[in-house]
Design a protein around this motif. Structure first.
Motif, PDB file in Angstrom:
ATOM      1  N   LYS A 737       0.869  -1.172   0.000  1.00 46.63           N
ATOM      2  CA  LYS A 737       0.000   0.000   0.000  1.00 46.63           C
ATOM      3  C   LYS A 737       0.906   1.223   0.000  1.00 46.63           C
ATOM      4  N   LEU A 738       0.632   2.144  -0.904  1.00 47.87           N
ATOM      5  CA  LEU A 738       1.489   3.312  -1.096  1.00 47.87           C
ATOM      6  C   LEU A 738       0.728   4.580  -0.744  1.00 47.87           C
ATOM      7  N   ASP A 739       1.401   5.481  -0.045  1.00 44.06           N
ATOM      8  CA  ASP A 739       0.818   6.779   0.298  1.00 44.06           C
ATOM      9  C   ASP A 739       1.324   7.828  -0.692  1.00 44.06           C
ATOM     10  N   PRO A 740       0.511   8.222  -1.690  1.00 38.73           N
ATOM     11  CA  PRO A 740       0.967   9.200  -2.688  1.00 38.73           C
ATOM     12  C   PRO A 740       1.123  10.613  -2.124  1.00 38.73           C
ATOM     13  N   THR A 741       0.639  10.844  -0.886  1.00 33.85           N
ATOM     14  CA  THR A 741       0.773  12.178  -0.302  1.00 33.85           C
ATOM     15  C   THR A 741       2.103  12.343   0.422  1.00 33.85           C
ATOM     16  N   HIS A 742       2.808  11.252   0.616  1.00 36.68           N
ATOM     17  CA  HIS A 742       4.109  11.307   1.283  1.00 36.68           C
ATOM     18  C   HIS A 742       5.182  11.631   0.242  1.00 36.68           C
ATOM     19  N   PRO A 743       6.217  12.398   0.586  1.00 39.14           N
ATOM     20  CA  PRO A 743       7.264  12.716  -0.403  1.00 39.14           C
ATOM     21  C   PRO A 743       7.880  11.491  -1.069  1.00 39.14           C
ATOM     22  N   ILE A 744       7.965  10.374  -0.367  1.00 43.05           N
ATOM     23  CA  ILE A 744       8.499   9.153  -0.998  1.00 43.05           C
ATOM     24  C   ILE A 744       7.552   8.651  -2.083  1.00 43.05           C
ATOM     25  N   GLY A 745       6.256   8.994  -1.975  1.00 40.79           N
ATOM     26  CA  GLY A 745       5.262   8.524  -2.934  1.00 40.79           C
ATOM     27  C   GLY A 745       4.919   9.527  -4.016  1.00 40.79           C
ATOM     28  N   TYR A 746       5.603  10.665  -4.072  1.00 38.20           N
ATOM     29  CA  TYR A 746       5.286  11.672  -5.093  1.00 38.20           C
ATOM     30  C   TYR A 746       5.463  11.092  -6.508  1.00 38.20           C
ATOM     31  N   GLY A 747       4.531  11.436  -7.362  1.00 37.32           N
ATOM     32  CA  GLY A 747       4.566  10.981  -8.747  1.00 37.32           C
ATOM     33  C   GLY A 747       3.761   9.723  -8.990  1.00 37.32           C
ATOM     34  N   TYR A 748       3.322   9.058  -7.923  1.00 29.60           N
ATOM     35  CA  TYR A 748       2.457   7.879  -8.052  1.00 29.60           C
ATOM     36  C   TYR A 748       1.013   8.300  -7.845  1.00 29.60           C
ATOM     37  N   GLN A 751      -2.743   3.637  -5.227  1.00 27.43           N
ATOM     38  CA  GLN A 751      -2.415   3.418  -3.825  1.00 27.43           C
ATOM     39  C   GLN A 751      -1.876   2.016  -3.564  1.00 27.43           C
ATOM     40  N   THR A 752      -1.595   1.288  -4.633  1.00 29.35           N
ATOM     41  CA  THR A 752      -0.876   0.015  -4.502  1.00 29.35           C
ATOM     42  C   THR A 752       0.271   0.020  -5.505  1.00 29.35           C
ATOM     43  N   LEU A 753       1.289  -0.766  -5.192  1.00 27.99           N
ATOM     44  CA  LEU A 753       2.485  -0.793  -6.018  1.00 27.99           C
ATOM     45  C   LEU A 753       3.143  -2.162  -5.863  1.00 27.99           C
ATOM     46  N   SER A 754       3.740  -2.666  -6.938  1.00 25.93           N
ATOM     47  CA  SER A 754       4.488  -3.921  -6.867  1.00 25.93           C
ATOM     48  C   SER A 754       5.955  -3.616  -6.599  1.00 25.93           C
ATOM     49  N   VAL A 755       6.533  -4.336  -5.634  1.00 29.00           N
ATOM     50  CA  VAL A 755       7.939  -4.141  -5.293  1.00 29.00           C
ATOM     51  C   VAL A 755       8.658  -5.477  -5.408  1.00 29.00           C
ATOM     52  N   PHE A 756       9.978  -5.407  -5.556  1.00 32.33           N
ATOM     53  CA  PHE A 756      10.787  -6.608  -5.679  1.00 32.33           C
ATOM     54  C   PHE A 756      11.561  -6.840  -4.389  1.00 32.33           C
ATOM     55  N   ARG A 757      11.549  -8.076  -3.941  1.00 38.33           N
ATOM     56  CA  ARG A 757      12.247  -8.425  -2.694  1.00 38.33           C
ATOM     57  C   ARG A 757      13.096  -9.669  -2.918  1.00 38.33           C
ATOM     58  N   ASP A 758      14.356  -9.610  -2.421  1.00 40.01           N
ATOM     59  CA  ASP A 758      15.224 -10.779  -2.493  1.00 40.01           C
ATOM     60  C   ASP A 758      16.015 -10.947  -1.193  1.00 40.01           C
ATOM     61  N   ASN A 759      15.342 -10.666  -0.066  1.00 38.41           N
ATOM     62  CA  ASN A 759      15.997 -10.825   1.231  1.00 38.41           C
ATOM     63  C   ASN A 759      14.948 -11.193   2.286  1.00 38.41           C
TER      64      ASN A 759
END
Length: 850
Positions: A737-748, A751-759
């Motif tokens: 779940k992504l917060d587009p109002t947060h600076p890390i979420g600017y440009g999205y 409110q959902t996003l796929s991320v890659f994890r290898d740990n």
């Protein structure tokens, strides 16, 4: 008896002195060789195996043989980042080379179902691609390629004539010249006159980052599918021109092993690969076994390696109707090394690679028609999937869609416009913005391999990643169509989506942060001296002809903030940036907005120009650091200072405002120095396991979950390795779940996003939810393999946390947002941390109060 003893003493002598061996050690005997073709030793001035060949020497020999032989043609298929040539040699009989264009055209018809039925494969040459040393420090392959070329150009007799008459051989002598040159320079410079076999020797232990990687420290063997580097782009273009029947991929592994050839573990073969591929690979393997038995070399097969990820060299051909063959030779890593099997010379490793080169050619000749018929039938088969097509496009970033199309078309995948607006799975795909990739095409298996989501597997261990679904990598809207769609026009070109300036102004401009290259445009403006501000609240802007709603993260460049700047030059610059970066610039008429914040509001935060330092060197993961270097240097044009930990410990950090710790061991980093720097206003960004360092040093308040121990009272010892391996998250896709109002979420926008994890780093929930802009969903798995235990540890926990430490910020990211340069969808998260990290408001603090 005396002759045998003398030969043995000579062999022992060469192992401990210069390791020089006679030509007969490598080359088939009892045949003659064309005297006009120089042996490698005659050309180089030393025997193969005495030294590691430098790239210019390699190029020189390849070109000289092509000049002298009517069996060899040479062409350049690309240049590396360091401007080194990438060569492909075409080797066949003179008659075939004189007719090579027709042979290529006829061969390509094998993959065209409407043409292939009429082909007479009884008389068609087979096409064999020999690829060497994609990892630069796995040098036995490249050095064996020199012997292969000599043999193919100079050998005389019925056997070689038959091979050349019935084959077209494509020889790629060094897939990774930059890494290969880095490695060969190291081992040659540290070679002793009396060879030192001690594994502790400097010669056998390269300095960081080592020669495995290309210029930007990427593993090129993982770039066959998404082709983000020049080496791969050129090679794949040639691959699709020819569609070889066999592709060999010559590698090295640990010194204490022996020699591996495929097939690998059958249960780990990708389900889209036909079983007949494995059957043919086994038949070819018998030729390798016979050749290696003859010289007494140890080997193994069907263990250790797999054919699941289509993005690596030996597996990519399997989804093209070809047979990919991985060779793994135990590495001497220099000129001589002690191993559990005795001292191993470089010459020995080269010989095994050369011998299996020849066994491949013998197998190709013997199985020629079977291989040609297999490739034809592979492409004549039709999809039986319930999915009829993949539809993608739209969204708020045309650049990512453009790059997706580039990759698909490079692989000869047909892409069509949608013929009309389509609504699928509740998503609207508009005509003119969306595209269709039908499965009713020859490359349907590759299409499925690129688009599919897969969460069930026959085996739980993976040599590489278990998921790579393109729409999720790119964060582009898509859907699977279960019914056949009416197709629009087929794409024959793919123009870059240029932006434009909308209107005229004497007040200022704004641009949205949605576009992939928005950070590049912003940095260019900052570099030219313009001051930028970013909106932390929405607003409506007024421009000529109307109004537009702008969201969080919109950037303004106004006269009021740049009174000393040359605004006559600004419009010209913006026009250039609009076309280069695919961004629209809106010329606003007034700072007064119909709704939302005004342009002079304090809710427009000043953007500081990034001045970035990244730690590199011993202990740092070169892959992850290289991904960052590549992103900033080639896509955003931000100068990146890279310094080793020991240097950072003694230098001033005052000139930098952003410090990046990618995956690695930072136990020797001066924590007090970093704390002081962050406390004074710096932004610290830590990725994947570097998060552990930040947490341990009290720079971030997050807590890392403890992974439960296995409490079973008894388990079979033989299953220990498999069980432990299955607990690793080796590469899968998850939803947050992504917060587009947060600076890390600017440009999205979503409110959902796929991320890659290898740990396996999982964070506890934090007390202040405002500081966790990305949180895993309750059912986070999108595609790939993960254990139920790990999925439970991940549910509803933070993926990114941003907190204050004094006047600075600490941003921890458990996932890799820049994975292998093709994870376009999350690059912006990382770039937002760089551009907007300092604008994040204080919330939960780290070890100190502001």
């Amino acid at each position: 008896m005396r002759k045998r003893l003398a030969a043995f003493l000579f062999f022992m002598l060469v192992q401990t002195a210069f390791a020089q061996v006679p030509n007969s050690y490598y080359l088939p005997q009892n045949i003659s060789y064309d005297p006009k073709i120089p042996t490698p030793q005659q050309y180089l001035g030393y025997q193969v195996g005495d030294w590691h060949i430098q790239h210019e020497q390699l190029l020189g020999y390849m070109k000289k043989v092509a000049e002298l032989s009517d069996r060899v043609e040479v062409s350049e298929y690309g240049r590396t980042y360091e401007n080194r040539q990438l060569l492909l040699l075409t080797i066949s009989s003179p008659k075939n080379l004189a007719n090579v264009d027709k042979i290529k055209a006829d061969h390509h018809k094998l993959v065209e179902p409407d043409k292939s039925s009429s082909l007479d494969t009884k008389n068609m040459p087979i096409v064999v691609w020999m690829g060497y040393s994609v990892h630069g420090n796995e040098a036995s392959g490249t050095n064996a390629s020199v012997l292969a070329l000599y043999y193919l150009a100079a050998a005389q007799g019925a056997e070689i004539d038959s091979i050349l008459n019935e084959s077209v051989i494509l020889l790629d002598p060094r897939i990774n010249p930059d890494g290969g040159e880095r490695f060969s320079s190291w081992v040659n410079a540290n070679k002793s006159n009396n060879l030192v076999s001690d594994p502790n020797s400097r010669e056998l232990n390269e300095m960081w980052p080592g020669g495995r990687f290309n210029h930007y420290w990427f593993d090129l063997n993982r770039d066959w599918l998404y082709t983000q580097h020049p080496e791969s782009k050129g090679r794949i273009q040639k691959f699709h021109e020819w569609k070889p029947n066999i592709l060999t991929d010559h590698h090295e592994m640990g010194p204490n092993s022996s020699f591996f050839f495929q097939p690998g573990i059958p249960a780990r073969t990708h389900p889209l690969t036909p079983k007949k591929n494995i059957d043919i690979t086994e038949l070819i393997g018998k030729f390798h076994a016979t050749a290696l038995d003859k010289i007494g070399s140890l080997y193994f097969t069907k263990e250790g390696y797999d054919d699941f990820y289509y993005g690596k060299g030996s597996t990519f051909p399997d989804v093209q109707g070809s047979i990919g063959i991985l060779f793994e030779q135990a590495s001497s890593r220099g000129h001589l090394q002690e191993t559990q099997n005795g001292n191993m010379s470089f010459a020995f490793t080269v010989r095994n690679q050369f011998v299996t080169t020849l066994s491949t050619l013998r197998a190709a000749k013997a199985l020629r028609q079977d291989l040609l018929d297999y490739q034809r039938s592979f492409y004549q088969e039709k999809s039986t999937s319930a999915t009829k097509a993949f539809v993608f496009g739209g969204g708020n970033d045309k650049v990512k869609v453009w790059e997706m199309i580039n990759i698909l078309r490079q692989h000869e995948i047909d892409v069509f416009n949608v013929s009309k607006d389509e609504v699928l799975d509740g998503k609207t795909f508009k005509k003119g913005e969306a595209f269709v990739v039908p499965l009713s095409q020859p490359q349907y298996r590759l299409v499925q391999g690129i688009f599919e989501k897969r969460t069930t597997f026959e085996d739980s261990l993976f040599y590489d990643i278990s998921a790579w679904s393109m729409p999720h990598c790119f964060n582009v809207p898509y859907s699977e169509a279960k019914i056949a769609l009416t197709l629009g026009d087929k794409l024959t070109k793919n123009d870059f989506p240029k932006g434009k300036i909308i209107g005229n102004t004497t007040y200022g401009y704004v641009f949205e942060w949605d576009g992939y290259f928005a950070p590049r445009a912003a940095y260019e403006l900052q570099k030219k001296g313009y001051k930028l501000k970013v909106s932390t609240e929405p607003f409506t802007g007024v421009f000529e002809g109307g109004t537009k709603n702008f969201s969080y993260g919109t950037v303004e460049v106004t006269f009021g903030s740049n009174q000393q700047a040359d605004f006559a030059a600004l419009k010209t610059l913006l026009q250039t940036l609009a076309e280069r970066d695919g961004i629209d610039f809106y010329a606003l008429q007034t700072g007064l907005t119909p709704s939302g914040i005004d342009l002079g509001s304090s809710y427009f935060a000043a953007m500081r120009q990034p001045k970035v330092l990244m730690l590199t060197g011993a202990g740092v993961n070169p892959n992850d650091a290289g991904e960052i270097w590549h992103l900033l240097d080639t896509r955003v044009n931000i100068p990146l200072t890279m310094s080793e930990i020991t240097q950072v410990n003694r230098m001033s950090l005052e000139k930098y405002n952003t410090l990046i710790l990618s995956s690695g061991d930072y136990s020797t980093l001066n924590e007090e120095k970093i704390k002081t720097w962050v406390r004074n206003g710096g932004t610290l960004i830590t990725l994947t396991d570097a998060v552990e360092w930040a947490v341990a040093k009290g720079l971030s308040p997050v807590k890392i979950k403890t992974i439960p121990a296995d409490t079973a009272s008894f388990k079979p010892y033989a299953l220990a390795e498999r069980y432990k391996g299955a607990q690793q998250t080796s590469g899968a896709i998850f939803q947050v779940k992504l917060d587009p109002t947060h600076p890390i979420g600017y440009g999205y926008k979503d409110q959902t996003l796929s991320v890659f994890r290898d740990n396996n780093i999982y964070l506890e929930k934090i007390k202040d939810p405002y500081n966790a802009p990305l949180i895993y969903t309750n059912e986070p798995l999108v595609s790939g393999y993960v254990t139920e235990r790990n999925k439970k540890l991940m549910k509803n926990t933070p993926s990114v946390v941003a907190t204050s430490f004094g006047a600075g910020k600490v941003i921890v990211m458990t996932d890799n947002p820049n994975f292998r340069a093709f994870w376009y969808g999350t690059n912006k998260l990382f770039l937002n941390a760089i551009f907007f990290g300092s604008t994040i408001l204080s919330g939960v603090r780290g070890g100190e109060e502001d």
